[in-house]
Design an enzyme around this catalytic site. Sequence first.
Site, mmCIF file in Angstrom:
data_model
loop_
_atom_site.group_PDB
_atom_site.id
_atom_site.type_symbol
_atom_site.label_atom_id
_atom_site.label_comp_id
_atom_site.label_asym_id
_atom_site.label_seq_id
_atom_site.Cartn_x
_atom_site.Cartn_y
_atom_site.Cartn_z
ATOM 1 N N SER A 110 6.695 -4.298 7.748
ATOM 2 C CA SER A 110 5.433 -5.049 7.676
ATOM 3 C C SER A 110 5.607 -6.189 6.690
ATOM 4 O O SER A 110 6.437 -6.116 5.771
ATOM 5 C CB SER A 110 4.308 -4.131 7.185
ATOM 6 O OG SER A 110 3.178 -4.897 6.788
ATOM 7 N N TYR A 113 1.043 1.983 0.871
ATOM 8 C CA TYR A 113 1.484 1.532 2.202
ATOM 9 C C TYR A 113 2.573 0.474 2.058
ATOM 10 O O TYR A 113 3.634 0.557 2.708
ATOM 11 C CB TYR A 113 0.292 0.962 2.985
ATOM 12 C CG TYR A 113 0.690 0.359 4.322
ATOM 13 C CD1 TYR A 113 1.047 1.183 5.385
ATOM 14 C CD2 TYR A 113 0.729 -1.023 4.510
ATOM 15 C CE1 TYR A 113 1.425 0.635 6.609
ATOM 16 C CE2 TYR A 113 1.097 -1.571 5.726
ATOM 17 C CZ TYR A 113 1.448 -0.735 6.772
ATOM 18 O OH TYR A 113 1.832 -1.271 7.984
#
Length: 254
Positions: free
Chosen positions: A148, A161
């Site tokens: 990501s 995350y």
Amino acid sequence: MTDDSLQGRVALVTGASSGIGAATATVLADRGARVALLARRQDRLDELVGEITLAGGTALGVPVDVTDADALTAAADRAAATLGPADLVVNNAGVMLPAPVEQLRTDQWQRQIDLNVSAAMHTIGAVVPQLVSAAAEGRRADLVNTSSIAAENIFPNFAVYAATKAFITHLSRHLRVELGAKDVRVTAIEPGIVGTELQDHVTDPGAREWLDDTRDTVEWLTPQDVAEVIAFTAALPRHVNLQQVTIMPTRQAT
Ligand code: NDP
């Protein structure tokens, strides 16, 4: 004109029941790959396998919780026994649960670490022998890890995350060197915001508000956008390895 650039390839996609994984499985099958779809929701997998088959592709749904290492290994073995050993693995299952660290959401920290880090590692462990032997036979072999943009940039309250994704990106860089010596290509895909079910799991009101605000100002990526990049990456000549691909919505700043 039909694009059969992945004809003869055997793909295994985790997180294939929705979002990026579902779109990737569909695009890879459309380009000629035989595709194993792994995720927990059997009904979604059945539906997708039905759609791929109807379109003339070959697909197998393998329901599995990838955080169960033994079940994951059995699923990878079942996929290989049915479709042949995988030479294109999209290690994609993931969950995003932002919250201020002071809230001590240890349950959410653990879920993210279990899926985004531990299960991603177990997936690699289950498929590396298949990828190495495919490469040794002179075929293209790809490990594509979904990271990501959060691996690179700072998003307040997304610390855990983002750290799991930094793990994936840095792991991918190392594995590219380690496995590249055996002609297995390794790619980290780093998307910005993609409209999927990922956002639906977010419970933190601040993060939800931030996501809603970006939706008003930014045209989010679609899962199909990311799937096309993965298919392109896998179709490159054997000696070309896209190490890291950042895919941003045009209007997303960071
Ligand atoms: P989705 O929530 O749509 O997809 C997540 C997938 O993971 C689902 O297929 C889900 O299936 C599967 N999954 C979740 N838990 C498990 C489990 N325990 N065992 C097996 N499968 C599981 O989100 P995305 O498509 O967006 O996410 C895919 C990847 O992309 C993730 O790694 C995410 O971090 C990354 N990413 C997403 C971005 C975005 O903005 N959407 C941006 C950057 C990266 P099921 O519930 O059926 O098991």
